[in-house]
Scaffold this active site. Structure first.
Site, PDB file in Angstrom:
ATOM      1  N   CYS A 164       3.135  -3.021   6.831  1.00 12.75           N
ATOM      2  CA  CYS A 164       3.314  -4.104   5.888  1.00 12.75           C
ATOM      3  C   CYS A 164       4.351  -3.670   4.863  1.00 12.75           C
ATOM      4  CB  CYS A 164       1.979  -4.461   5.248  1.00 12.75           C
ATOM      5  SG  CYS A 164       0.863  -5.338   6.383  1.00 12.75           S
TER       6      CYS A 164
ATOM      7  N   HIS B  37       0.824  -1.205   0.000  1.00 12.60           N
ATOM      8  CA  HIS B  37       0.000   0.000   0.000  1.00 12.60           C
ATOM      9  C   HIS B  37       0.859   1.256   0.000  1.00 12.60           C
ATOM     10  CE1 HIS B  37       0.657   0.707   4.379  1.00 12.60           C
ATOM     11  NE2 HIS B  37       0.646  -0.613   4.458  1.00 12.60           N
TER      12      HIS B  37
END
Length: 293
Positions: free
Chosen positions: A188, A172
């Site tokens: 992440c 992302h």
């Protein structure tokens, strides 16, 4: 789990809690006096994404088409959390390379998966466990935090699935441009918003994703290390020597700063003593500046 970014009035207090969950980071929205091609400010619908400051765009942190020496199929994504790179594999031994930030959750997955879902300006919802354990922080977001610059998932998100299930591994965007290239305490796989938007246009649902093991990373990229600033660099004699020199320079700069602060404090107290002002009542320079303003 995903790390929430709160509305600005509560942001500092929330980020001070070390036990927060991941997949996000403190947003640092920054304007820049210069621009690098491909990293200009972007108006995406009603949302204005600031340009990435050139100081964060070292040569290997810029999106680039490069030679690719892996055997992965064209049209796949390869994530290397050790060298902090992500590749979009192209035909004829080429790939688009992106710089990434890797958080704790980014190191929890190895092997193969696929993009099971994509989202533009994705929303974020705390888990039931997060709401139960910290209702003071998360209860108001039980209905979800809408997409936007305050949202930790950034402008785009690609959700990794395996066997029909969400692995909770995300690729992302981020507004915290300073974090790209670093191993962070939470998160992440994060890219500059401009980069994840580029990747988003290339990778569709069903795209194969491979996350390399450390052995695979060393075989294909060579060994990597963190430099004095936490950035992943090749582990060479030159970089090892440079890290030592940079760490020494950082220690000296910190010592010089402490010495300067101590000298300024002694001078402040001496001036107050001369004016017969008690130490506890001695005004600090910032207080005098605020009063003058």
């Amino acid at each position: 789990m995903i790390f929430v970014i709160f509305t600005l009035p509560r942001l500092v207090a929330v980020l001070a809690l070390s036990a927060l969950a991941a997949c996000g980071a403190k947003p640092q929205i920054e304007q820049t006096p210069g621009v690098v091609a491909g990293y200009e400010a972007v108006d995406d619908g009603t949302i204005h994404i600031p340009a990435v400051q050139p100081k964060y765009l070292m040569e290997d942190h810029r999106r680039a088409e490069v030679a690719y020496n892996g055997d992965d199929a064209p049209g796949s994504i390869v994530v290397d959390v050790y060298s902090r790179k992500l590749y979009w594999v192209m035909p004829d031994g080429r790939a688009v390379r992106y710089a990434i930030a890797v958080g704790r959750e980014g190191t929890s997955f190895r092997g193969n998966g696929y993009i099971g879902r994509k989202a533009e300006w994705p929303s974020w919802t705390p888990t039931a466990n997060m709401i139960r354990t910290r209702p003071d922080l998360y209860a108001e977001y039980a209905g979800g935090l809408p997409g936007g610059l305050e949202n930790p998932l950034g402008s785009r998100a690609l959700y990794l699935y395996r066997g029909g299930r969400d692995t909770m591994f995300r690729i992302h965007g981020t507004i915290d441009n300073a974090s790209v290239g670093l191993a962070t305490s939470a998160g992440c796989i994060r890219l500059y918003n401009q980069d994840v938007m580029d990747l988003y246009t290339r990778a569709g649902n069903g795209t194969h994703v491979k996350v390399r093991s450390e052995a695979e990373s060393v075989a294909l990229e060579g060994p990597y290390m963190d430099d004095a600033f936490g950035r992943a660099v090749p582990e060479t004699e030159a970089n090892i020597a440079k890290k030592a020199a940079d760490e020494a320079a950082i220690v000296k700069a910190e010592a010089d700063a402490r010495a300067a602060a101590e000298k300024a404090e002694a001078k402040r107290l001496k001036q107050c003593k001369r004016k017969k002002i008690a130490a506890e009542d001695c005004p600090r320079p910032e207080a005098e500046t605020a009063a003058a303003g």
